[in-house]
Design a protein around this motif. Structure first.
Motif, mmCIF file in Angstrom:
data_model
loop_
_atom_site.group_PDB
_atom_site.id
_atom_site.type_symbol
_atom_site.label_atom_id
_atom_site.label_comp_id
_atom_site.label_asym_id
_atom_site.label_seq_id
_atom_site.Cartn_x
_atom_site.Cartn_y
_atom_site.Cartn_z
ATOM 1 N N GLN A 76 0.844 -1.223 0.058
ATOM 2 C CA GLN A 76 -0.081 0.199 0.007
ATOM 3 C C GLN A 76 0.939 1.385 -0.024
ATOM 4 O OE1 GLN A 76 -3.700 0.046 2.421
ATOM 5 N NE2 GLN A 76 -3.415 -2.056 3.180
ATOM 6 N N LYS A 77 0.675 2.145 -0.936
ATOM 7 C CA LYS A 77 1.270 3.255 -0.956
ATOM 8 C C LYS A 77 0.320 4.702 -1.168
ATOM 9 C CE LYS A 77 5.626 1.920 -2.930
ATOM 10 N NZ LYS A 77 5.433 0.274 -2.723
ATOM 11 N N THR A 78 0.959 5.938 -0.800
ATOM 12 C CA THR A 78 0.005 6.876 -1.067
ATOM 13 C C THR A 78 0.946 7.800 -2.009
ATOM 14 O OG1 THR A 78 -1.300 7.012 0.761
ATOM 15 C CG2 THR A 78 -0.909 9.323 -0.187
ATOM 16 N N ARG A 80 1.285 11.417 -4.371
ATOM 17 C CA ARG A 80 0.974 12.598 -4.645
ATOM 18 C C ARG A 80 1.579 13.327 -5.828
ATOM 19 N NH1 ARG A 80 0.754 12.088 0.957
ATOM 20 N NH2 ARG A 80 -1.284 12.611 2.032
ATOM 21 N N SER A 158 -7.721 11.524 -8.825
ATOM 22 C CA SER A 158 -7.401 10.910 -7.461
ATOM 23 C C SER A 158 -8.460 10.086 -7.057
ATOM 24 C CB SER A 158 -7.691 12.326 -6.554
ATOM 25 O OG SER A 158 -6.819 13.257 -6.813
ATOM 26 N N THR A 160 -8.519 5.731 -5.131
ATOM 27 C CA THR A 160 -7.927 4.283 -4.697
ATOM 28 C C THR A 160 -7.800 3.531 -5.783
ATOM 29 O OG1 THR A 160 -8.432 4.861 -2.241
ATOM 30 C CG2 THR A 160 -7.623 2.470 -2.757
ATOM 31 N N ASN A 187 -3.355 4.922 -3.085
ATOM 32 C CA ASN A 187 -4.072 6.007 -2.966
ATOM 33 C C ASN A 187 -3.141 7.149 -3.916
ATOM 34 O OD1 ASN A 187 -5.775 4.922 -1.065
ATOM 35 N ND2 ASN A 187 -4.085 4.813 0.221
ATOM 36 N N ARG A 189 -3.239 10.814 -5.096
ATOM 37 C CA ARG A 189 -3.927 12.619 -4.833
ATOM 38 C C ARG A 189 -3.033 13.168 -5.951
ATOM 39 N NH1 ARG A 189 -6.624 9.573 -2.665
ATOM 40 N NH2 ARG A 189 -7.138 9.125 -0.572
#
Length: 208
Positions: A76-78, A80, A158, A160, A187, A189
């Motif tokens: 899992q990563k976010t 931006r 943006s 998931t 995720n 953004r």
């Protein structure tokens, strides 16, 4: 198919399931320790593993001596990025081999729509969400990478994203062809452009 089969004096590689090839070994069979060593673990390895051992004279009827339930959470990563940038969403299968199926979905899309779906050695354009057409591609499916390259990102992108794959030729378990393994959750953004407009009494001032 088996994760690993050892028959003295060596491992029978022909019986190893495709997705475990070159990733499994026994810890110390010489000293009767047949613990399984599994490398490059991914969420696709989640499942129940049974260790069966047979001694000489058992007439090839090994007995279960250990059962292990393995649970591996997907990566899992976010990420931006700025408006208009090209972004890569990472996803890699265990083996550096051709993927049988690779799919990226977004949790807010319709169930029959994908960001991208690769199967039968091609991208299935009919199942792709219109908002992603001509803006996405997979990085290197021939070598086990299902990383998604998304061009010209906008705030509407943006959300998931989930990456699922099937790899390894012969499946290690019976399943529907579209029963894929969840490997990665990203995720994403996307921010607005770094451009600000200020109105004066007679003109606009644009700051980049």
């Amino acid at each position: 198919m088996l994760a690993l089969l050892y028959r003295e004096p060596h491992v029978n590689s022909d019986s190893t399931c495709g997705s475990f090839k070159n990733r499994v070994n026994l810890k110390d069979v010489t000293n009767r320790d047949v613990s399984l060593i599994l490398k490059n673990v991914t969420a696709a390895d989640t499942g129940t593993y049974e260790c069966k051992v047979g001694q000489a004279g058992d007439q090839f009827d090994p007995k279960i001596i250990s059962t292990v339930g393995l649970k591996v959470k997907p990566d899992q990563k976010t990420i931006r990025v700025k408006y208009g940038e090209t972004v890569t969403l990472p996803c890699r299968a265990p083996l550096r081999e051709q993927l049988d199926v690779a799919e990226w979905s977004r949790t807010d899309l319709e169930s029959d729509q994908f960001v991208i779906l690769f199967s039968d050695n091609r991208v299935n354009d009919g199942s792709q969400s219109p908002s992603f057409k001509n803006r996405v591609k997979l990085q290197d499916v021939e070598n086990g990478s299902a990383s998604l390259i998304l061009k010209e990102a906008t705030p509407a992108d943006s959300g998931t994203y989930e990456c699922r794959v099937v790899q390894g030729g012969n499946s290690c378990r019976k399943r529907d062809p579209l029963d894929t393994d969840l490997l990665s959750i990203v995720n994403l953004r996307v921010g607005e452009s770094d451009c600000f407009c200020i109105r004066t009494s007679s003109s606009f001032l644009v700051l980049m």
